[in-house]
Design an enzyme around this catalytic site. Structure first.
Site, mmCIF file in Angstrom:
data_model
loop_
_atom_site.group_PDB
_atom_site.id
_atom_site.type_symbol
_atom_site.label_atom_id
_atom_site.label_comp_id
_atom_site.label_asym_id
_atom_site.label_seq_id
_atom_site.Cartn_x
_atom_site.Cartn_y
_atom_site.Cartn_z
ATOM 1 N N LYS A 198 30.520 99.864 -38.128
ATOM 2 C CA LYS A 198 30.618 99.271 -36.800
ATOM 3 C C LYS A 198 30.176 100.324 -35.797
ATOM 4 O O LYS A 198 30.889 101.300 -35.546
ATOM 5 C CB LYS A 198 32.048 98.815 -36.509
ATOM 6 C CG LYS A 198 32.221 98.141 -35.147
ATOM 7 C CD LYS A 198 33.641 97.620 -34.975
ATOM 8 C CE LYS A 198 33.792 96.874 -33.653
ATOM 9 N NZ LYS A 198 35.153 96.303 -33.500
ATOM 10 N N ASP B 183 42.009 88.107 -30.979
ATOM 11 C CA ASP B 183 40.701 87.506 -31.279
ATOM 12 C C ASP B 183 40.686 86.938 -32.699
ATOM 13 O O ASP B 183 39.772 87.199 -33.483
ATOM 14 C CB ASP B 183 39.582 88.529 -31.102
ATOM 15 C CG ASP B 183 38.218 87.864 -30.937
ATOM 16 O OD1 ASP B 183 38.174 86.640 -30.688
ATOM 17 O OD2 ASP B 183 37.188 88.561 -31.067
#
Length: 379
Positions: free
Chosen positions: A109, A199
């Protein structure tokens, strides 16, 4: 303490075993790529079991997954790019503040937004992941800075997401039970530590195989009771959280004092989506970047659940923008009408999660005990 056998596993691994792995891997890609995959698994694994799992994860992904899931994705044949010590990195996805790459057995990431745009905060994400540990939460392997000075987070590579499986137009109920049992286990752990994920959505539920297990990922916008306080006091949290049709209604009406029940609404809407045949979001919403996305989601929720009243949503009377003065009242539909193809157990669990009043939503611990999941865990 590590045993001598574990420490010497490489010297005890026969060359014929390694060659067999390479041959099997090459059925889904080139021999050169298969050799590189096996070599990385061999070099980066700390035990024979880790090595076997790394190779098997790729083997399961190459052919069976493509057939089962209707996907044409295989291991890329192009050389890819280098990120830090990792070679052969291929782009997988892009987000508002990051990009995801795969290098055989790991996912990288790369934080592309150097300034924190709350609630996106890469440093906080690292702190949270470094201070939590749960079997159903993706593990942070390491972090480093690339040649451009960007922060990079390294995770085990998971070949599937629940979002990808949903796209196949059919989600086996056995897999739904596995995914949501693992997801709720992760949320129960987080919520017991007063952490809100914020989320929860299908693309953030990763799977190591078509049958699970599942792992909750992406803590880039999570709220932590200690690490978040300077930027977001508990009674003044950011309300621009969540994604499209999974956003909880309290954030749409300005409640900055929301709590972990926010995640439970998202979990319930996601469960409804998975159980519908074919899978389809319970509520309609445009992309976050599009004008009118919030209004569209509000109307969709009202049309399905009914316009809320003080009786059905008493806590909303204290919100900065109460929802009780809307010009049109929608009667809403019953769960039997909304989800006619779903079992009563499934509808009952969704009913307990997708309700306006956050205090009436089931907690993750309570949801784990629900019959819909209990019948799975005891079989």
């Amino acid at each position: 303490m590590t045993s001598a056998c574990e420490e010497n596993w490489r010297s005890e691994l026969k060359a014929t075993v390694r060659y067999d792995k390479i041959e099997k891997l090459s059925t889904g890609t080139s021999h050169k790529a298969a050799f590189a995959i096996e070599t990385e698994a061999y070099n980066n694994s700390d035990s024979r079991a880790t090595y076997e799992n790394a190779c098997n994860a790729i083997l399961e992904y190459q052919v069976p997954r493509s057939e089962e899931l209707g996907s044409d994705s295989t291991i890329p044949r192009s050389p890819g790019i280098s990120i830090g010590q990792y070679t052969g990195c291929h782009h997988l996805a892009s987000g508002l503040a990051s990009e995801i790459y795969r290098s055989t057995t790991v996912a990288l990431k790369v934080i592309t937004e150097t300034r924190n745009v709350e609630p996106h905060n890469a440093a906080r994400e690292v702190k949270i992941l470094s201070n939590i540990s749960h079997a159903s939460i993706v593990r942070l392997v390491s972090t480093f800075k690339d040649v451009e000075g960007r922060l990079v987070l390294v995770f085990p590579y998971m070949p599937l997401t629940l979002a990808k499986i949903i796209q196949t137009a059919s989600v086996p109920e056995s897999l739904i039970r596995v995914c949501f049992h693992d997801l709720l286990s992760a949320l129960a752990y987080l919520h017991s530590n007063n952490i809100i994920h914020r989320d929860v959505k299908p693309s953030n539920v990763l799977l190591s195989s078509p049958t699970g297990p599942a792992y909750l990922a992406d803590f880039g916008t999570s709220w932590h009771p200690t690490f978040s306080l300077n930027d977001e006091p508990a009674d003044y949290k950011v309300i621009e959280v969540g994604t499209t049709c999974y956003r909880a209604p309290e954030t749409l009406f300005g409640n900055r004092s929301y709590n972990a029940s926010l995640d439970m609404w998202a979990t319930g809407t996601m469960l409804a989506e998975c159980l519908r045949k074919p899978p389809k979001p319970l509520f309609e919403s445009r992309d976050t970047s599009e004008d009118g996305n919030q209004l569209g989601l509000i109307l969709s929720i009202f049309k399905r659940l009914g316009t809320p009243t003080i009786e059905t949503w008493p806590e909303a009377e204290a919100f900065s923008t109460p929802p009780f003065l809307w010009y049109q009242e929608f009667p809403g539909k019953s769960w039997e009408d909304l989800l006619p193809e779903v079992s009563e157990d499934g509808r009952d669990l969704i009913r307990g999660l997708v309700c306006y009043e956050s205090r009436r939503r089931l907690s993750a611990t309570e949801a784990l005990k629900h019959q819909f999941l209990n019948s799975f865990t005891t079989t």
